[in-house]
Design a protein around this motif. Structure first.
Motif, mmCIF file in Angstrom:
data_model
loop_
_atom_site.group_PDB
_atom_site.id
_atom_site.type_symbol
_atom_site.label_atom_id
_atom_site.label_comp_id
_atom_site.label_asym_id
_atom_site.label_seq_id
_atom_site.Cartn_x
_atom_site.Cartn_y
_atom_site.Cartn_z
ATOM 1 N N ASN A 196 -10.600 -15.136 6.260
ATOM 2 C CA ASN A 196 -11.642 -14.330 5.627
ATOM 3 C C ASN A 196 -11.736 -12.890 6.111
ATOM 4 O OD1 ASN A 196 -12.973 -17.365 6.148
ATOM 5 N ND2 ASN A 196 -13.144 -16.620 4.050
ATOM 6 N N TYR A 197 -11.141 -12.563 7.270
ATOM 7 C CA TYR A 197 -11.385 -11.244 7.850
ATOM 8 C C TYR A 197 -10.095 -10.535 8.263
ATOM 9 C CZ TYR A 197 -15.984 -13.477 8.290
ATOM 10 O OH TYR A 197 -17.160 -14.148 8.045
ATOM 11 N N SER A 198 -9.014 -10.718 7.531
ATOM 12 C CA SER A 198 -7.731 -10.134 7.929
ATOM 13 C C SER A 198 -7.789 -8.615 8.075
ATOM 14 C CB SER A 198 -6.637 -10.497 6.918
ATOM 15 O OG SER A 198 -5.977 -11.676 7.307
ATOM 16 N N GLU A 199 -8.604 -7.974 7.261
ATOM 17 C CA GLU A 199 -8.650 -6.511 7.289
ATOM 18 C C GLU A 199 -9.279 -5.970 8.579
ATOM 19 O OE1 GLU A 199 -9.057 -4.379 3.208
ATOM 20 O OE2 GLU A 199 -10.491 -6.034 3.195
ATOM 21 N N VAL A 200 -10.028 -6.815 9.284
ATOM 22 C CA VAL A 200 -10.875 -6.342 10.375
ATOM 23 C C VAL A 200 -10.113 -6.048 11.656
ATOM 24 C CG1 VAL A 200 -12.769 -6.993 11.913
ATOM 25 C CG2 VAL A 200 -12.908 -7.488 9.459
ATOM 26 N N TYR A 201 -9.096 -6.859 11.968
ATOM 27 C CA TYR A 201 -8.531 -6.858 13.321
ATOM 28 C C TYR A 201 -7.541 -5.724 13.532
ATOM 29 C CZ TYR A 201 -10.713 -11.379 12.927
ATOM 30 O OH TYR A 201 -11.621 -12.373 12.704
ATOM 31 N N GLU A 202 -8.072 -4.528 13.608
ATOM 32 C CA GLU A 202 -7.252 -3.327 13.756
ATOM 33 C C GLU A 202 -6.445 -3.382 15.046
ATOM 34 O OE1 GLU A 202 -7.879 1.532 13.975
ATOM 35 O OE2 GLU A 202 -9.499 0.221 13.268
ATOM 36 N N GLY A 203 -5.153 -3.106 14.929
ATOM 37 C CA GLY A 203 -4.270 -3.108 16.085
ATOM 38 C C GLY A 203 -3.501 -4.392 16.276
ATOM 39 N N ALA A 204 -3.798 -5.401 15.445
ATOM 40 C CA ALA A 204 -3.137 -6.696 15.601
ATOM 41 C C ALA A 204 -2.028 -6.877 14.560
ATOM 42 C CB ALA A 204 -4.157 -7.827 15.449
ATOM 43 N N TYR A 205 -1.004 -7.635 14.928
ATOM 44 C CA TYR A 205 -0.076 -8.160 13.934
ATOM 45 C C TYR A 205 -0.881 -9.126 13.058
ATOM 46 C CZ TYR A 205 4.010 -6.812 16.857
ATOM 47 O OH TYR A 205 4.946 -6.140 17.580
ATOM 48 N N ARG A 206 -0.342 -9.465 11.890
ATOM 49 C CA ARG A 206 -1.048 -10.392 11.021
ATOM 50 C C ARG A 206 -0.096 -11.433 10.452
ATOM 51 N NH1 ARG A 206 -3.709 -5.662 10.884
ATOM 52 N NH2 ARG A 206 -5.984 -5.649 10.614
ATOM 53 N N LYS A 207 -0.634 -12.636 10.309
ATOM 54 C CA LYS A 207 0.065 -13.702 9.603
ATOM 55 C C LYS A 207 -0.869 -14.199 8.503
ATOM 56 C CE LYS A 207 0.623 -18.198 8.675
ATOM 57 N NZ LYS A 207 -0.463 -19.114 8.228
ATOM 58 N N MET A 208 -0.352 -14.283 7.291
ATOM 59 C CA MET A 208 -1.159 -14.711 6.146
ATOM 60 C C MET A 208 -0.253 -15.356 5.120
ATOM 61 S SD MET A 208 -1.850 -10.917 4.516
ATOM 62 C CE MET A 208 -2.319 -10.263 6.122
ATOM 63 N N ASN A 209 -0.845 -16.033 4.130
ATOM 64 C CA ASN A 209 -0.014 -16.565 3.047
ATOM 65 C C ASN A 209 0.060 -15.566 1.905
ATOM 66 O OD1 ASN A 209 -2.299 -16.986 1.305
ATOM 67 N ND2 ASN A 209 -2.685 -18.962 2.286
ATOM 68 N N ASP A 210 0.898 -15.846 0.932
ATOM 69 C CA ASP A 210 1.148 -14.876 -0.144
ATOM 70 C C ASP A 210 -0.098 -14.597 -0.979
ATOM 71 O OD1 ASP A 210 1.128 -17.394 -1.286
ATOM 72 O OD2 ASP A 210 3.135 -17.262 -2.150
ATOM 73 N N ARG A 211 -0.918 -15.621 -1.202
ATOM 74 C CA ARG A 211 -2.134 -15.418 -1.993
ATOM 75 C C ARG A 211 -3.110 -14.513 -1.249
ATOM 76 N NH1 ARG A 211 -6.791 -17.833 -1.641
ATOM 77 N NH2 ARG A 211 -5.917 -19.473 -0.307
ATOM 78 N N GLU A 212 -3.249 -14.727 0.060
ATOM 79 C CA GLU A 212 -4.134 -13.877 0.862
ATOM 80 C C GLU A 212 -3.638 -12.431 0.852
ATOM 81 O OE1 GLU A 212 -5.526 -17.311 4.090
ATOM 82 O OE2 GLU A 212 -3.747 -16.077 4.466
ATOM 83 N N ALA A 213 -2.323 -12.247 0.938
ATOM 84 C CA ALA A 213 -1.762 -10.896 0.919
ATOM 85 C C ALA A 213 -2.021 -10.211 -0.415
ATOM 86 C CB ALA A 213 -0.267 -10.955 1.208
ATOM 87 N N ALA A 214 -1.830 -10.971 -1.500
ATOM 88 C CA ALA A 214 -2.060 -10.401 -2.830
ATOM 89 C C ALA A 214 -3.518 -10.004 -3.013
ATOM 90 C CB ALA A 214 -1.647 -11.417 -3.894
ATOM 91 N N ASN A 215 -4.426 -10.843 -2.552
ATOM 92 C CA ASN A 215 -5.852 -10.540 -2.691
ATOM 93 C C ASN A 215 -6.255 -9.319 -1.882
ATOM 94 O OD1 ASN A 215 -6.482 -12.605 -4.494
ATOM 95 N ND2 ASN A 215 -6.852 -14.094 -2.868
ATOM 96 N N LEU A 216 -5.592 -9.118 -0.744
ATOM 97 C CA LEU A 216 -5.928 -7.970 0.102
ATOM 98 C C LEU A 216 -5.607 -6.631 -0.566
ATOM 99 C CD1 LEU A 216 -4.959 -9.038 3.741
ATOM 100 C CD2 LEU A 216 -7.234 -8.452 2.887
ATOM 101 N N ILE A 217 -4.684 -6.652 -1.529
ATOM 102 C CA ILE A 217 -4.379 -5.397 -2.237
ATOM 103 C C ILE A 217 -4.973 -5.400 -3.643
ATOM 104 C CG2 ILE A 217 -2.285 -4.970 -0.900
ATOM 105 C CD1 ILE A 217 -0.687 -5.845 -3.405
ATOM 106 N N GLY A 218 -5.913 -6.340 -3.884
ATOM 107 C CA GLY A 218 -6.665 -6.324 -5.134
ATOM 108 C C GLY A 218 -6.070 -7.058 -6.304
ATOM 109 N N MET A 219 -5.107 -7.977 -6.054
ATOM 110 C CA MET A 219 -4.493 -8.704 -7.179
ATOM 111 C C MET A 219 -5.343 -9.865 -7.696
ATOM 112 S SD MET A 219 -0.415 -8.907 -6.350
ATOM 113 C CE MET A 219 0.552 -7.444 -6.024
ATOM 114 N N LYS A 220 -6.267 -10.370 -6.876
ATOM 115 C CA LYS A 220 -7.173 -11.446 -7.279
ATOM 116 C C LYS A 220 -6.428 -12.692 -7.736
ATOM 117 C CE LYS A 220 -10.586 -8.679 -6.470
ATOM 118 N NZ LYS A 220 -11.331 -8.818 -5.190
#
Length: 634
Positions: A196-220
């Protein structure tokens, strides 16, 4: 990945130190047996007796569990539990698995240990019962937990940040404090896996699935939506630009994508034949990738190890599984990959050569100089065994259902049928004996046949062969009587191709998953056995001896690995395609319609592309164009 490198990585990760901070959960599996049910005196309702119960770590706990199972000796858990029996059980499980729980804090009020209770009836999961949904983390608990982490972060190689539930530790106050801590240690690798908070952790590497990645750039994207490769690549590029830190983006059976300062890199998915349970696979991937980074390896190597770990755990049913170092080594030493899944599943993207039916999947970097060619038999050259699936599927159905074959209800019958069809589809092209070994596991999986009535793979193979050979012998008899001709039992122009390759000096090999004596006999009856100067090979009754792998190894021993560009494989099954691709040879997939003996079978096309075919043809009808592509003079 070379086995020697994999062994070194597995050895190196055992000495790393990893902290995991996040939502530690407990998965409770309660297996209900209604045979002991009774009417409750208090409620008048039927009870649900639990015959067996099992507890395993979930959420951040599953990450730590995976780390220790891999052999990491120093794994430290940072989280919050409640003053309840489940918290006590969690600590007990952690200690038993070699996880250090000394930084688990008990919050006395407004907190229950997160538990996902999963009741099962007849192997079907019922409505889940959850604990911890109303948790409220206090600021005092947050400060205490962050303080413990700050004290130990200099001692560890990597910090994994897990956020699993909205009612977990990741309150706004906790997130802000955690970001401050990350920024205080800029050289320390922190990897965030947050629902739920992938955008928050500034300075960290990130691991996510493809749907989460798409939603983060507004693909819904919804949970069931397919995220195309082009969309994943776009998301990876944009998210790296935004965050400035590497990302792992998982894609399930389609593999994963990584992005760092070197750009976007694809990591192939794994072809897994057995039944899978994807629950916890993301945690397994994260654990493998994080441990590899902690040992000093790069992102690509980390992602590959993560894939191997997840590939092991998804095959462990009714549990959030882990992978031992031995299992990772076995998975990674000779993996079967899934190639070009989008192209395989959507024929609209196919590219054809010069107004032909020859589909080009991968362009060869230079003209071929084929000196050795390996051919599969059934479905590639011969159609004598066309229809074997119609014999194997009902035979397997009868074996699994046993005495329930006639009276099984529609739901059970459909469930078994779907499972068998999927299994046959995935195992097409491998030894019959291996398929029958898989059947033994299917019979045990469904549990409808008493243990003492389950046959071994040899017993089931005898039943199948008896039914199949009756059909084959009848066709052979018609051929010998002249009622049917060779053309009626071979793919269009298949024999002509063999003759032209033989004439051009190419050494031909025939390799099949069918019993060797049967293959030799059928090639003799069809009149082309003399063309295979390299030999005719088949199954020899030993599941450890795969004919196609043996032939490929023999060819490479003959010509040397530096000349694998001289090797080509033709086949309608995934085994010969996969094994040849692993060895650097050219792969020609024959997506044949065995009933017509010409035209495209789209299901085969999909399987063959995923197996690694460079070229797909429906048959050999466009022989001049095919020979031109192969650089063989007519």
């Amino acid at each position: 990945m070379k086995k020697e490198l994999l062994q070194k990585i597995i050895s190196d990760i055992q000495s790393v130190k990893i902290a995991v901070v996040g939502d530690f959960c407990l998965d409770a599996y309660w297996f209900i047996d209604e045979s002991k049910s009774e009417i409750s005196i208090e409620t008048g309702q039927l009870t649900r007796p639990v015959k067996q119960q099992r507890y395993s770590l979930g959420g951040a706990g599953n990450v730590t569990n995976n780390l220790t199972a891999m052999g990491v000796k120093d794994v430290r858990a940072f989280g919050v539990i409640g003053p309840d029996p489940f918290g006590t059980e969690m600590v007990k499980v952690m200690q038993g698995n070699g996880i250090n729980p000394q930084n688990l804090i008990i919050q006395e009020g407004n907190w229950s240990t997160h538990v996902y209770t999963k009741p099962y009836m007849a192997d079907v999961e019922q409505n889940r019962i959850d604990f911890g949904n109303f948790n409220e983390l206090s600021n005092a608990t947050t400060d205490r937990l962050i303080g413990l982490l700050e004290n130990e972060i200099p001692q560890v190689d990597v910090v994994i940040i897990n956020q699993q539930v909205l009612s977990g530790i990741h309150t706004e106050y906790f997130r802000n404090q955690l970001v401050k801590m990350i920024q205080s240690f800029p050289e320390k690798i922190c990897i965030a896996d947050s629902r739920n908070y992938s955008e928050v952790y500034e300075g960290a590497y990130r691991k996510m699935n493809d749907r989460e990645a798409a939603n983060l750039i507004g693909m819904k994207k919804d949970a069931d939506d397919v995220v195309l490769y082009s969309e994943v690549k776009d998301a990876a590029t944009r998210l790296f630009q935004k965050f400035g830190k590497p990302l792992f983006i998982t894609r399930g059976e389609r593999g994963s994508v990584i992005v760092d300062e070197t750009g976007v890199t694809d990591i192939y998915g794994l072809m897994i034949i057995s039944k899978v349970d994807p629950v916890g696979a993301g945690d397994s991937y994260l654990a493998g990738a994080a441990a590899t980074l902690a040992a000093g390896y790069n992102m690509q190597t980390a992602a590959e190890i993560g894939s191997y770990v997840a590939g092991v755990t998804v095959q462990k049913l009714f549990q959030t599984g882990t992978a031992s170092s031995e299992e990772i080594l076995q998975m990674g030493s000779d993996p079967d990959f899934v190639y070009s899944p989008e192209l395989a599943e959507d024929i609209r993207h196919a590219c054809f050569r010069n107004d032909s039916e020859i589909e080009i999947v991968n362009e060869w970097p230079q003209k071929l100089q084929i000196s050795h060619a390996i051919f599969d038999h059934d479905g590639t050259i011969s159609t004598l065994r066309e229809g074997w699936e119609q014999i194997m599927v009902p035979m397997m159905m009868k074996a699994i259902l046993g005495e329930h074959f006639q009276d099984a209800d529609e739901a059970l019958y459909h469930k078994v049928h779907t499972r068998v069809i999927d299994f046959v589809d995935k195992t097409t092209g491998i030894q019959t004996l291996v398929q029958m070994k898989g059947l033994v596991e299917l019979v045990k999986e469904f549990g409808l046949v008493p243990e003492n009535q389950i046959l071994d793979e040899f017993g089931y193979k005898e039943i199948y062969n008896k039914e199949l050979l009756a059909m084959v012998k009848e066709r052979e008899a018609k051929l010998l009587r002249g009622e049917l001709s060779v053309e009626d039992f071979t793919l269009k122009n298949a024999v002509s191709l063999l003759e032209k390759l033989h004439k051009a000096g190419v050494t031909l090999y025939l390799a099949s998953g069918t019993d060797e004596e049967d293959v030799k006999n059928e090639a003799r009856i069809l009149g082309y056995d003399h063309l295979f100067k390299g030999g005719i090979y088949g199954a020899v009754g030993d599941v450890t001896k795969e004919a196609k792998k043996m032939v490929l190894d023999r060819i490479l021993n003959t010509i040397g690995e530096s000349k694998t560009g001289q090797l080509a494989a033709f086949g309608d099954g995934p085994v010969e395609i996969r094994e040849t691709r692993k060895r650097g040879g050219a792969t020609i997939g024959i997506a044949s319609n065995e009933v017509k003996r010409h035209s495209l079978n789209e299901s085969k096309r999909s399987r063959l592309i995923k197996a690694g075919a460079d070229v797909i043809i429906p048959d050999f009808s466009q022989l001049p164009k095919l020979l031109q592509l192969l650089n063989v003079n007519e």
